[in-house]
Design a protein around this motif. Structure first.
Motif, short mmCIF file in Angstrom:
data_model
loop_
_atom_site.label_atom_id
_atom_site.label_comp_id
_atom_site.label_asym_id
_atom_site.label_seq_id
_atom_site.Cartn_x
_atom_site.Cartn_y
_atom_site.Cartn_z
N ARG A 198 -31.10 -32.74 -5.45
CA ARG A 198 -32.34 -33.01 -4.73
C ARG A 198 -33.54 -32.74 -5.63
N ALA A 199 -33.56 -31.58 -6.27
CA ALA A 199 -34.68 -31.22 -7.13
C ALA A 199 -34.86 -32.23 -8.25
N GLU A 200 -33.76 -32.63 -8.87
CA GLU A 200 -33.84 -33.53 -10.02
C GLU A 200 -34.20 -34.95 -9.61
N ILE A 201 -33.66 -35.43 -8.51
CA ILE A 201 -33.95 -36.79 -8.04
C ILE A 201 -35.43 -36.92 -7.67
N GLY A 206 -40.84 -38.83 -9.13
CA GLY A 206 -42.26 -38.49 -8.98
C GLY A 206 -42.69 -38.31 -7.55
N VAL A 207 -41.79 -37.83 -6.70
CA VAL A 207 -42.06 -37.68 -5.27
C VAL A 207 -42.10 -36.20 -4.90
N HIS A 208 -43.11 -35.80 -4.16
CA HIS A 208 -43.23 -34.41 -3.70
C HIS A 208 -42.19 -34.14 -2.62
N PRO A 209 -41.51 -32.98 -2.66
CA PRO A 209 -40.48 -32.69 -1.66
C PRO A 209 -40.98 -32.72 -0.23
N ARG A 223 -37.26 -45.86 -6.13
CA ARG A 223 -37.03 -44.94 -7.24
C ARG A 223 -36.08 -43.83 -6.83
N LEU A 224 -36.26 -43.29 -5.64
CA LEU A 224 -35.37 -42.24 -5.16
C LEU A 224 -33.93 -42.72 -5.08
N SER A 228 -30.75 -41.46 -7.30
CA SER A 228 -29.61 -40.90 -6.56
C SER A 228 -28.32 -41.54 -7.03
N VAL A 229 -28.32 -42.85 -7.15
CA VAL A 229 -27.12 -43.57 -7.58
C VAL A 229 -26.77 -43.22 -9.03
N LEU A 230 -27.75 -43.33 -9.92
CA LEU A 230 -27.45 -43.16 -11.34
C LEU A 230 -27.10 -41.73 -11.71
#
Length: 513
Positions: A198-201, A206-209, A223-224, A228-230
């Motif tokens: 979660r932290a890395e994705i 570039g998305v705030h949690p 992008r998320l 997540s897939v890769l």
């Protein structure tokens, strides 16, 4: 001989398996990529076989009786949930369902194999093939096809399945007021993502949690999903949570050799402080510069309070994703033995408790002392300082930076940050593992060995971790066999300073993310 850094369990009483010749860190819950690795190995080893099934600890007696002498004909994984289908009629199977939890494992070895343990709920003996398999898991159930259908219906799409539906995830996220950080960890929204991923994705996208799901743009969600897939595909192929891209790793430095933001005090890209706060009982990480909240975002009162209570990330000797303190150079992440070794190399006092040792080492490093030298200590500016004067010495001021040559741009300077680093509209990605099985990936990271197989074996994945200096508590690896047991038996506990460790400039394995 390989040497593994000794890490002890915290006082919380986390379960910690022990191995011959090795003391391991406390394990964490097995994530989706490791579950798919178990299934991938067993599709090659166990499919089509019949077994003498039993329950050594007596906690799965009825299930073992139902599976006894029944052929295994299908294996499915949805996130962290595994399903093995037994029986002669595919339309009316006997379904074995299990969830590893915090300390589960599925070990297949040659006969006679190890003795079952007190947690071995199922034993599958195959005399003809000469193997025995032991399953230990938090949840072990058996039933009909209805069991599988009921469990599957409660789970969201799994990025490592070919049938993963990105639109289904988007339909849930785009209509939810919950923070995207909560949604990514909700297995009913997307299956298989844990706290490190979660932290890395979120960081890579570039998305705030705390960004509410219903305020995400289509581009941000894409992008998320892409990362997540890769990233999960990379974890499946390599057997490790490796998130830093090969082209970026050399510029970030050794502190960010494997992961960008998890258990980091500062952002490797912009140099800003990493903030942490609580989200549903788990720690969430974010860089305010690289992951800004969208302008005009209004958070719910509870989430506003959580963000307001955010503190600078405190580096720690992680039992979830430990890094190599020698490479990181962070006194707070070092063991007492490591601190004393470093201070001793600097000719400094090595007595005291950990906090005092860490402060002493940080102070000396701030003064520029980097190594021991004959007759004293050498500073980063090259000056020699006698041991007795080292504690009072102040390094010479740094020389002014040279002007860039005509026509060349100045080098990167941390702190000169123009804004969040977001990629252009990403190309589509294909979920699942089928493409990985057909296309070998570059994996020079597996020790000093190269291979052409698309998926690292359990032994290769373990060897990569050991040679990188990463503790076995980075992630819960549930796949075990003769090769991994032999490697663990050969490993010995040694001085942290003598552990093999990854260098900053080595290439990252797996598909780009």
């Amino acid at each position: 001989m390989l040497r593994v850094w000794r890490r002890l369990a915290p006082s919380s009483g986390c379960p910690r398996p022990t191995y011959r010749g090795l003391r391991s860190t406390p394990v964490v819950m097995v994530e989706g990529h490791q579950c798919h690795r178990v299934a991938h190995a067993h599709r090659r080893q166990l499919l089509g076989r019949r077994f003498k099934a039993s329950s050594p600890n007596g906690r799965f007696t009825d299930g073992a009786a139902a599976l006894h002498d029944q052929p295994l004909h299908r294996i499915e994984v949805h996130g962290k949930y595994l399903f093995y289908f037994f029986g002669t009629d595919p339309k009316d199977p006997i379904v074995l369902h299990f969830h590893f939890g915090m300390s589960g494992a599925f070990r297949t070895t040659a006969l006679p194999g190890p003795e079952p343990t007190a947690t071995t709920r199922l034993q599958l003996l195959d005399q003809e093939a000469g193997t025995v398999s032991h399953l230990s898991a938090m949840t072990v159930l058996h039933g009909s096809r209805d069991l599988y259908d009921a469990k599957r219906s409660k789970l969201g799409p799994d990025p490592l399945r070919e049938d993963a539906d990105e639109e289904l995830v988007w339909s849930t996220v785009s209509t939810s007021k919950k923070s995207i950080g909560l949604l990514l960890m909700d297995q009913s929204v997307v299956a298989g993502i844990g706290n490190i991923y979660r932290a890395e994705i979120l960081y890579k996208a570039g998305v705030h949690p705390e960004q509410p799901g219903n305020t995400l743009s289509v581009e941000a969600f894409q992008r998320l999903w892409r990362h997540s897939v890769l990233l999960l595909q990379r974890g499946f192929a390599t057997g490790s949570i490796l998130t830093v891209d090969e082209g970026e790793a050399p510029s970030l430095g050794p502190a960010w050799a494997r992961r960008y933001i998890y258990n980091q005090a500062r952002c490797g890209r912009c140099g800003g402080r990493v903030a942490t706060w609580d989200m549903a009982g788990r720690t969430v990480y974010a860089c305010a510069r690289c992951q800004p909240l969208q302008a005009g975002t209004e958070l719910a009162e509870g989430r506003r309070a959580a963000v307001a209570a955010a503190a600078p990330a405190r580096e720690f000797l992680s039992h979830c994703a430990p890094e190599d303190p020698a490479a990181l150079g962070s006194p707070k992440k070092m063991t007492v033995a490591g601190l004393r070794a470093a201070l001793g190399a600097l000719g400094a006092d090595t007595a005291g408790r950990k906090a005092a040792l860490a402060a002493r080492l940080a102070e000396r490093r701030a003064l520029g002392f980097v190594e021991a030298a004959p007759g004293g200590v050498k500073r980063e500016d090259g000056a020699q300082v006698p041991p007795q004067a080292a504690d009072l010495a102040v390094p010479s001021p740094p020389a002014p930076a040279a002007s860039p040559a005509p026509g060349k741009a100045p080098g990167k300077q941390r702190g000169a940050f123009p804004g969040p680093r977001l990629p252009a509209m990403p190309p589509p990605v294909t979920p699942g593992i089928a493409a990985l099985l057909d296309t070998p990936i570059k994996l020079g990271e597996l020790g000093r060995r190269r291979r052409s197989r698309p998926v690292a074996s359990a032994q290769e994945a373990l060897l990569e971790k050991l040679e990188a200096g990463e503790g076995l508590g980075v992630e819960h690896v549930a796949l075990e066999d003769d090769a991994t047991e032999a490697l663990k038996a050969r490993a010995s506990v040694g001085d942290p300073a003598r552990r093999p460790r990854r260098t900053a400039g080595r290439a990252r394995p797996g598909p780009g993310a």
